[in-house]
Design an enzyme around this catalytic site. Structure first.
Site, mmCIF file in Angstrom:
data_model
loop_
_atom_site.group_PDB
_atom_site.id
_atom_site.type_symbol
_atom_site.label_atom_id
_atom_site.label_comp_id
_atom_site.label_asym_id
_atom_site.label_seq_id
_atom_site.Cartn_x
_atom_site.Cartn_y
_atom_site.Cartn_z
ATOM 1 N N ARG A 1 0.818 -1.225 0.000
ATOM 2 C CA ARG A 1 0.000 0.000 0.000
ATOM 3 C C ARG A 1 0.854 1.278 0.000
ATOM 4 O O ARG A 1 0.481 2.286 0.603
ATOM 5 C CB ARG A 1 -0.980 0.005 1.193
ATOM 6 C CG ARG A 1 -1.953 -1.166 1.191
ATOM 7 C CD ARG A 1 -2.817 -1.191 -0.056
ATOM 8 N NE ARG A 1 -3.670 -2.378 -0.101
ATOM 9 C CZ ARG A 1 -3.370 -3.504 -0.771
ATOM 10 N NH1 ARG A 1 -2.244 -3.564 -1.465
ATOM 11 N NH2 ARG A 1 -4.180 -4.525 -0.769
ATOM 12 N N SER B 1 -12.024 -0.965 2.449
ATOM 13 C CA SER B 1 -11.303 -1.427 3.632
ATOM 14 C C SER B 1 -10.636 -0.241 4.317
ATOM 15 O O SER B 1 -9.868 0.492 3.707
ATOM 16 C CB SER B 1 -10.259 -2.468 3.225
ATOM 17 O OG SER B 1 -9.575 -2.949 4.349
ATOM 18 N N GLU C 1 -5.931 2.837 5.950
ATOM 19 C CA GLU C 1 -5.671 2.780 4.505
ATOM 20 C C GLU C 1 -6.355 3.950 3.810
ATOM 21 O O GLU C 1 -5.925 4.385 2.745
ATOM 22 C CB GLU C 1 -6.212 1.441 3.968
ATOM 23 C CG GLU C 1 -5.798 1.096 2.576
ATOM 24 C CD GLU C 1 -6.146 -0.343 2.227
ATOM 25 O OE1 GLU C 1 -6.918 -0.541 1.277
ATOM 26 O OE2 GLU C 1 -5.660 -1.272 2.907
#
Length: 305
Positions: free
Chosen positions: A178, A228, A298
């Protein structure tokens, strides 16, 4: 002090009045359906326009924020000061040469995956259900079901902090979990080349259909959310940790831990950004206290408190 009228006039000369708005509610531009107003939001259609807008932000000494389709974004209630540049359908061209897709940053991954399917190209099936744009996906090395952008991206053109156009190839992207060079250096993705492989259309479609069904069965796709919320902690799954804390269905105001997937926070219809952010902090503190694990978000949280 930002002279919104003056800056808007400068930007309108670059992109046309129809492509710039003032005091636009960001709830219209985020998948969470929340967020206060952006002082100025602009939708450029060329690389040159993006560069000129960056130039205006520098000369007027005002902040600039680059976004895609707002699928990974929480905007606080007081909104975004300065210039917000939206790279979405307005900047979403794509062409194909052999097994290489060349696409602009604003194209949706779902659209790009369909183009790959139509041309019998395999390797991008994992991205068919990821709701973001190509630019955002490259910046955060988006992934799902065992695939990541690092598996297919071979070259990226971007604008650096100084407003100069540069390019990355191969390992220069510095893809990690990420994260990427683009994210660390706060670059603005303009376009990218993806290397795929020739495949069977029926097999590609079957895999995309299977992944779509798995998403629909396990994720709250019919409710506003930003996907998410947390990165996967090493050795754990964020959703499982949250569930094991007894937080399934836990809510603060209009924000709720999804009953379908505890890694998602959903907007029940009247959530504020404050509700979502408070719930995120409550989840992080609860998981830390029970399991000693530090959850990292995130999603991106921006705007004035």
């Amino acid at each position: 002090m930002l002279d919104i009228k003056h800056v808007t006039e400068l930007i309108a000369k670059v992109v046309g009045e129809e492509n710039v708005k003032n005091f636009e509610p960001m709830s219209k531009h985020t998948s969470f359906k929340i967020g206060g107003p952006a002082d100025i939001i602009v939708s450029p259609v060329t690389t040159q326009q993006i560069q000129r807008i960056i130039g205006i932000s520098k000369s007027e000494k005002i902040p600039i924020f680059i976004m895609g389709n707002g699928s990974n974004l929480i905007v606080r209630e007081k909104g975004i000061r300065g210039i917000t540049v939206k790279l979405f359908d307005n900047f979403g061209g794509c062409d194909i040469e052999g097994c290489t897709l060349r696409a602009q940053a604003g194209i949706l991954l779902s659209r790009l995956s369909q183009i790959a399917l139509q041309n019998g190209l395999t390797g991008l099936e994992f991205a068919s259900g990821i709701p973001g744009t190509l630019g955002g996906a490259i910046a955060m090395n988006a992934g799902a079901y065992g695939g990541e952008m690092k598996d297919v991206v071979i070259k990226t053109e971007y604008i650096d902090k100084n407003g100069d156009i540069k390019s990355l190839e191969g390992d220069m992207h510095c893809f990690g979990y990420r994260t990427s060079f683009i994210q660390k250096e706060e670059g603005i993705v303009l376009s990218s080349e993806l290397k795929l492989r020739a495949g069977d259309k029926n097999e590609i479609k079957a895999l995309m259909d299977d992944l779509c069904k798995r998403r629909n069965d396990k994720q709250p796709l019919k409710m506003p959310s930003a996907g998410s919320v947390f990165k996967r902690p090493e050795g754990y799954f964020a959703g499982k940790l949250i569930e094991d804390c007894g937080l399934r269905g836990y809510s603060i105001g209009g924000a709720e831990v999804s009953n379908m997937h505890c890694g998602f926070i959903v907007n029940k219809g009247n959530a504020s950004a404050g509700d979502v952010i408070e719930l995120i902090e409550f989840i992080k503190n609860t998981v830390k206290e029970k399991f000693g694990v530090d959850l990292q978000t995130e999603v991106k949280i921006i705007g004035e408190e």
